[in-house]
Design a protein around this motif. Structure first.
Motif, PDB file in Angstrom:
ATOM      1  N   ASP A 129     -20.990 -13.858 -15.577  1.00 25.92           N
ATOM      2  CA  ASP A 129     -21.655 -14.945 -14.858  1.00 25.92           C
ATOM      3  C   ASP A 129     -21.670 -16.249 -15.656  1.00 25.92           C
ATOM      4  N   GLU A 130     -21.264 -16.197 -16.915  1.00 29.32           N
ATOM      5  CA  GLU A 130     -21.218 -17.394 -17.746  1.00 29.32           C
ATOM      6  C   GLU A 130     -19.807 -17.966 -17.870  1.00 29.32           C
ATOM      7  N   ARG A 131     -18.836 -17.270 -17.300  1.00 26.30           N
ATOM      8  CA  ARG A 131     -17.456 -17.705 -17.481  1.00 26.30           C
ATOM      9  C   ARG A 131     -17.119 -19.026 -16.792  1.00 26.30           C
ATOM     10  N   PRO A 132     -17.658 -19.326 -15.594  1.00 26.93           N
ATOM     11  CA  PRO A 132     -17.385 -20.659 -15.036  1.00 26.93           C
ATOM     12  C   PRO A 132     -17.815 -21.793 -15.970  1.00 26.93           C
ATOM     13  N   ALA A 133     -18.966 -21.658 -16.603  1.00 26.28           N
ATOM     14  CA  ALA A 133     -19.418 -22.676 -17.551  1.00 26.28           C
ATOM     15  C   ALA A 133     -18.512 -22.711 -18.774  1.00 26.28           C
ATOM     16  N   ALA A 134     -18.050 -21.528 -19.204  1.00 26.09           N
ATOM     17  CA  ALA A 134     -17.132 -21.480 -20.348  1.00 26.09           C
ATOM     18  C   ALA A 134     -15.801 -22.148 -19.999  1.00 26.09           C
ATOM     19  N   LEU A 135     -15.351 -21.986 -18.762  1.00 29.28           N
ATOM     20  CA  LEU A 135     -14.141 -22.669 -18.312  1.00 29.28           C
ATOM     21  C   LEU A 135     -14.319 -24.180 -18.405  1.00 29.28           C
ATOM     22  N   ALA A 137     -16.340 -25.846 -20.269  1.00 31.13           N
ATOM     23  CA  ALA A 137     -16.430 -26.250 -21.679  1.00 31.13           C
ATOM     24  C   ALA A 137     -15.064 -26.264 -22.347  1.00 31.13           C
ATOM     25  N   ALA A 138     -14.130 -25.458 -21.823  1.00 31.06           N
ATOM     26  CA  ALA A 138     -12.791 -25.378 -22.405  1.00 31.06           C
ATOM     27  C   ALA A 138     -11.819 -26.378 -21.761  1.00 31.06           C
ATOM     28  N   GLY A 139     -12.334 -27.320 -20.989  1.00 31.93           N
ATOM     29  CA  GLY A 139     -11.472 -28.307 -20.356  1.00 31.93           C
ATOM     30  C   GLY A 139     -10.833 -27.823 -19.072  1.00 31.93           C
ATOM     31  N   LEU A 140     -11.387 -26.759 -18.488  1.00 29.37           N
ATOM     32  CA  LEU A 140     -10.830 -26.180 -17.269  1.00 29.37           C
ATOM     33  C   LEU A 140     -11.800 -26.288 -16.104  1.00 29.37           C
ATOM     34  N   ALA A 141     -12.571 -27.354 -16.080  1.00 32.70           N
ATOM     35  CA  ALA A 141     -13.523 -27.566 -14.994  1.00 32.70           C
ATOM     36  C   ALA A 141     -12.870 -27.532 -13.617  1.00 32.70           C
ATOM     37  N   PRO A 142     -11.632 -28.045 -13.443  1.00 31.63           N
ATOM     38  CA  PRO A 142     -11.015 -27.974 -12.108  1.00 31.63           C
ATOM     39  C   PRO A 142     -10.801 -26.546 -11.603  1.00 31.63           C
ATOM     40  N   LEU A 143     -10.850 -25.564 -12.513  1.00 36.98           N
ATOM     41  CA  LEU A 143     -10.687 -24.161 -12.106  1.00 36.98           C
ATOM     42  C   LEU A 143     -12.017 -23.433 -11.981  1.00 36.98           C
ATOM     43  N   TRP A 157      -5.317 -24.955  -9.444  1.00 37.83           N
ATOM     44  CA  TRP A 157      -4.453 -25.625 -10.429  1.00 37.83           C
ATOM     45  C   TRP A 157      -3.558 -26.655  -9.736  1.00 37.83           C
ATOM     46  N   ARG A 158      -2.942 -26.260  -8.640  1.00 35.54           N
ATOM     47  CA  ARG A 158      -2.053 -27.175  -7.916  1.00 35.54           C
ATOM     48  C   ARG A 158      -2.797 -28.412  -7.422  1.00 35.54           C
ATOM     49  N   ALA A 159      -3.985 -28.206  -6.845  1.00 30.02           N
ATOM     50  CA  ALA A 159      -4.740 -29.330  -6.299  1.00 30.02           C
ATOM     51  C   ALA A 159      -5.038 -30.356  -7.393  1.00 30.02           C
ATOM     52  N   HIS A 160      -5.411 -29.877  -8.575  1.00 31.14           N
ATOM     53  CA  HIS A 160      -5.702 -30.815  -9.663  1.00 31.14           C
ATOM     54  C   HIS A 160      -4.420 -31.472 -10.173  1.00 31.14           C
ATOM     55  N   TRP A 161      -3.339 -30.712 -10.225  1.00 35.88           N
ATOM     56  CA  TRP A 161      -2.053 -31.297 -10.653  1.00 35.88           C
ATOM     57  C   TRP A 161      -1.667 -32.437  -9.716  1.00 35.88           C
ATOM     58  N   HIS A 162      -1.779 -32.217  -8.425  1.00 37.68           N
ATOM     59  CA  HIS A 162      -1.465 -33.276  -7.471  1.00 37.68           C
ATOM     60  C   HIS A 162      -2.364 -34.500  -7.702  1.00 37.68           C
ATOM     61  N   ALA A 163      -3.635 -34.259  -7.983  1.00 37.39           N
ATOM     62  CA  ALA A 163      -4.573 -35.366  -8.190  1.00 37.39           C
ATOM     63  C   ALA A 163      -4.224 -36.184  -9.426  1.00 37.39           C
ATOM     64  N   LEU A 164      -3.524 -35.575 -10.357  1.00 41.32           N
ATOM     65  CA  LEU A 164      -3.153 -36.269 -11.596  1.00 41.32           C
ATOM     66  C   LEU A 164      -1.877 -37.097 -11.455  1.00 41.32           C
ATOM     67  N   TRP A 165      -1.124 -36.920 -10.374  1.00 40.00           N
ATOM     68  CA  TRP A 165       0.065 -37.745 -10.179  1.00 40.00           C
ATOM     69  C   TRP A 165      -0.371 -39.199 -10.006  1.00 40.00           C
ATOM     70  N   PRO A 166       0.206 -40.124 -10.754  1.00 41.02           N
ATOM     71  CA  PRO A 166      -0.255 -41.518 -10.717  1.00 41.02           C
ATOM     72  C   PRO A 166       0.372 -42.337  -9.581  1.00 41.02           C
ATOM     73  N   ALA A 167       0.054 -41.958  -8.356  1.00 39.05           N
ATOM     74  CA  ALA A 167       0.549 -42.690  -7.187  1.00 39.05           C
ATOM     75  C   ALA A 167       2.029 -43.035  -7.341  1.00 39.05           C
ATOM     76  N   PRO A 168       2.892 -42.018  -7.484  1.00 35.86           N
ATOM     77  CA  PRO A 168       4.304 -42.302  -7.696  1.00 35.86           C
ATOM     78  C   PRO A 168       4.952 -42.860  -6.435  1.00 35.86           C
ATOM     79  N   ALA A 169       6.134 -43.403  -6.617  1.00 37.27           N
ATOM     80  CA  ALA A 169       6.905 -43.845  -5.466  1.00 37.27           C
ATOM     81  C   ALA A 169       7.217 -42.646  -4.584  1.00 37.27           C
TER      82      ALA A 169
END
Length: 250
Positions: A129-135, A137-143, A157-169
């Motif tokens: 029950d503490e693993r979501p918080a551990a995620l 803390a480990a920089g995996l909040a999107p998961l 993972w995919r949804a966050h990857w898409h969000a990180l694309w910098p409005a490409p052409a």
């Protein structure tokens, strides 16, 4: 017009692409008898440089080394690119963690190597029950939300990857979506050597179409991921092969 830093990235990618494993090197690996010889050939061909602490009898140590190599590759390719693309490249490093995290989400035992991994060990050691918080803390909040809800970690993972694309052409976005279908979806079907070879050929064609685009770097990472997976499989198959097959005729 390509950004100046993108031109630098493309030059580095071209050099990296030219250093992919050659047919003779792949043949030497394929002909290796036993895990010890397999490691020796990897070191001799400079395809990988496992430290001496990685022995021919320890799959966990080899997998831990491969995870570190994958993360280092993602960080290196990210550093070549314009700053606005770097977060998307760095997020690719977490692809290698999804299998371990999925096992933990299902209350299964973590992989042995993960218990010694500085990024994953705190998550594995946490109470369920503490693993979501551990995620988080480990920089995996999107998961973390998907983990807690029992939802697909790959989709998160995919949804966050898409969000990180910098409005490409539009063209760059299209190439990235095409690569996603090849790499992320195709990798599920690439468990065997033949399927992996076909996926590598498709990625090679896509890389050529992506030259000049930020998608080229992701293509190169996809090829690297396939190689690391193949080398992990080659090592494991020799480590656990019956003695008669390991010894073979020399």
């Amino acid at each position: 017009m390509a950004e100046p830093r993108q031109g630098y990235a493309l030059a580095r990618l071209a050099a990296r692409h030219g250093a992919l494993a050659r047919p003779a090197e792949r043949a030497a690996l394929g002909a290796s008898r036993g895990a010890d010889r397999y490691l020796e050939v990897l070191r001799q061909t400079h395809l990988l440089a496992p430290p001496e602490s990685v022995s021919a009898h320890d799959l966990d140590a080899f997998e831990l080394y491969l995870a570190a190599e994958w993360r280092a590759s993602c960080a290196e390719v990210a550093a070549w690119h314009p700053p606005r693309w770097r977060a998307a490249y760095r997020w690719c490093a977490r692809l290698a963690d999804l299998g371990v995290l999925e096992s933990l989400r299902l209350a299964g035992p973590p992989s042995g190597w993960a218990l010694n991994d500085r990024q994953l060990a705190p998550i594995a050691a946490a109470a369920p029950d503490e693993r979501p918080a551990a995620l988080a803390a480990a920089g995996l909040a999107p998961l973390a939300t998907a983990f807690a809800a029992g939802a697909s970690l790959a989709a998160a993972w995919r949804a966050h990857w898409h969000a990180l694309w910098p409005a490409p052409a539009a063209a760059a976005a299209r190439r990235l979506l095409e690569l996603e279908a090849l790499w992320i979806d195709g990798a599920v079907e690439a468990a065997g050597a033949d399927r992996r070879s076909r996926l590598a050929a498709r990625l090679e064609r896509h890389y050529r179409r992506c030259r000049g685009s930020p998608a080229a770097g992701f293509c190169e990472l996809a090829r690297r991921a396939l190689d690391l997976e193949a080398w992990r499989g080659g090592f494991a198959s020799r480590l656990y092969a019956p003695a008669a097959l390991r010894e073979g005729a020399s």
